[in-house]
Design a protein around this motif. Sequence first.
Motif, mmCIF file in Angstrom:
data_model
loop_
_atom_site.group_PDB
_atom_site.id
_atom_site.type_symbol
_atom_site.label_atom_id
_atom_site.label_comp_id
_atom_site.label_asym_id
_atom_site.label_seq_id
_atom_site.Cartn_x
_atom_site.Cartn_y
_atom_site.Cartn_z
ATOM 1 N N LYS A 208 7.381 3.419 -12.468
ATOM 2 C CA LYS A 208 8.721 3.339 -11.900
ATOM 3 C C LYS A 208 8.866 4.282 -10.713
ATOM 4 N N ALA A 209 8.287 5.464 -10.839
ATOM 5 C CA ALA A 209 8.347 6.413 -9.728
ATOM 6 C C ALA A 209 7.581 5.877 -8.515
ATOM 7 N N ILE B 241 2.183 -3.577 -6.232
ATOM 8 C CA ILE B 241 1.353 -3.604 -7.446
ATOM 9 C C ILE B 241 2.034 -2.849 -8.576
ATOM 10 N N SER B 242 2.612 -1.694 -8.266
ATOM 11 C CA SER B 242 3.312 -0.918 -9.297
ATOM 12 C C SER B 242 4.503 -1.694 -9.846
ATOM 13 N N ALA B 243 5.223 -2.408 -8.977
ATOM 14 C CA ALA B 243 6.367 -3.205 -9.423
ATOM 15 C C ALA B 243 5.919 -4.344 -10.342
ATOM 16 N N VAL B 244 4.796 -5.001 -10.023
ATOM 17 C CA VAL B 244 4.294 -6.090 -10.862
ATOM 18 C C VAL B 244 3.879 -5.546 -12.228
ATOM 19 N N ARG B 245 3.175 -4.447 -12.252
ATOM 20 C CA ARG B 245 2.748 -3.863 -13.528
ATOM 21 C C ARG B 245 3.950 -3.440 -14.375
ATOM 22 N N LEU B 246 4.950 -2.836 -13.738
ATOM 23 C CA LEU B 246 6.133 -2.381 -14.470
ATOM 24 C C LEU B 246 6.929 -3.561 -15.029
ATOM 25 N N GLY B 247 7.106 -4.624 -14.234
ATOM 26 C CA GLY B 247 7.824 -5.794 -14.716
ATOM 27 C C GLY B 247 7.117 -6.471 -15.874
ATOM 28 N N ASP C 252 -3.283 -6.232 -16.379
ATOM 29 C CA ASP C 252 -2.916 -4.877 -16.004
ATOM 30 C C ASP C 252 -4.151 -4.087 -15.570
ATOM 31 N N GLY C 253 -5.289 -4.342 -16.246
ATOM 32 C CA GLY C 253 -6.527 -3.678 -15.810
ATOM 33 C C GLY C 253 -6.926 -4.106 -14.400
ATOM 34 N N GLU C 254 -6.803 -5.385 -14.101
ATOM 35 C CA GLU C 254 -7.134 -5.865 -12.754
ATOM 36 C C GLU C 254 -6.175 -5.274 -11.717
ATOM 37 N N LEU C 255 -4.912 -5.198 -12.082
ATOM 38 C CA LEU C 255 -3.946 -4.613 -11.145
ATOM 39 C C LEU C 255 -4.219 -3.115 -10.949
ATOM 40 N N ARG C 256 -4.614 -2.433 -11.993
ATOM 41 C CA ARG C 256 -4.930 -1.010 -11.866
ATOM 42 C C ARG C 256 -6.144 -0.807 -10.952
ATOM 43 N N THR C 257 -7.124 -1.701 -11.121
ATOM 44 C CA THR C 257 -8.301 -1.623 -10.250
ATOM 45 C C THR C 257 -7.943 -1.922 -8.800
ATOM 46 N N ALA D 180 -4.152 -7.499 -0.126
ATOM 47 C CA ALA D 180 -3.243 -8.560 0.312
ATOM 48 C C ALA D 180 -3.754 -9.929 -0.111
ATOM 49 N N ALA D 181 -5.071 -10.093 -0.210
ATOM 50 C CA ALA D 181 -5.633 -11.389 -0.594
ATOM 51 C C ALA D 181 -5.542 -11.622 -2.103
ATOM 52 N N LYS D 182 -5.716 -10.592 -2.915
ATOM 53 C CA LYS D 182 -5.732 -10.744 -4.370
ATOM 54 C C LYS D 182 -4.346 -10.631 -5.011
ATOM 55 N N LEU D 183 -3.450 -9.938 -4.331
ATOM 56 C CA LEU D 183 -2.152 -9.664 -4.966
ATOM 57 C C LEU D 183 -1.349 -10.920 -5.272
#
Length: 260
Positions: free
Chosen positions: A54-55, A67-73, A113-118, A129-132
């Motif tokens: 969130k921060a 990416i942080s917003a997608v993981r948090l949602g 979430d692991g893929e987003l963290r990576t 930008a290509a993977k998001l």
Amino acid sequence: MDVLGVMVGLALLFGLVVAALVVVGVVKAARAVGEKMERQEAKARRAVENVTLKAKTYTQTGPQGQISAVRLGLRTSLSGTRQVLEGGLTQDGQLTESLALLARLDTHAAELDGELRTLEREPDVGRIAAKLPELRERAERITHSAETMRWAAQDRMHRFADDELGRLSQECENEAGALRHWDAAAGAAGAGSGARSGAASGGAAGPGAAREAARDGAARNALPDGTSGRPSAEELLGLSDPLAKLAHRLRKPTAGPSAG
């Protein structure tokens, strides 16, 4: 000595059984405590990660913030659905299947979430930008599935609550009617007393009315001279006129000898 040896052997066997049970109980208790601590640790770690995400959502810009917003949602949606399903499981056993589906969604969400963290640690902005977009689309599918189950469970619990409230209201009305039993008893007693008084008054007035009717009939049948209106025996035999003439002649004075 043989009896004493047997008793000693039984005592030792009993002690071994008790010791084994104690060991098994201690192991199970330790395992339960360990699992509970692991769950608490996982919850605490997850809460810290959520606060961090969130921060980052508010402080970072560009792909990192997205990416942080997608993981948090994703985490928020799954956590909210889990709370709703576990909260209603005690009242509705059918939510067990929903929890099983949610566990499968959790597996896909953990991989994502692991893929987003990576990807969050990826220095190449072009690759991010290509993977998001693809990862965001997968997150939206998981989130939509979790929200669909959560909303359905909420509607189901709301429907059950309305039905239960309707039945409870009807039972309360029935109980209130039973508590006011004296109203129904008073109405029935009033109707019964009215019927009995009407029957009594009708029975009392009946003989008097019959007597009045009899007197009126006698008065109507009586003639002005006080005789009855029915014909006499002389009238029926046709002797009324001759008798009247005979009586008239008898009432005439007879002429004396001097008159001649």
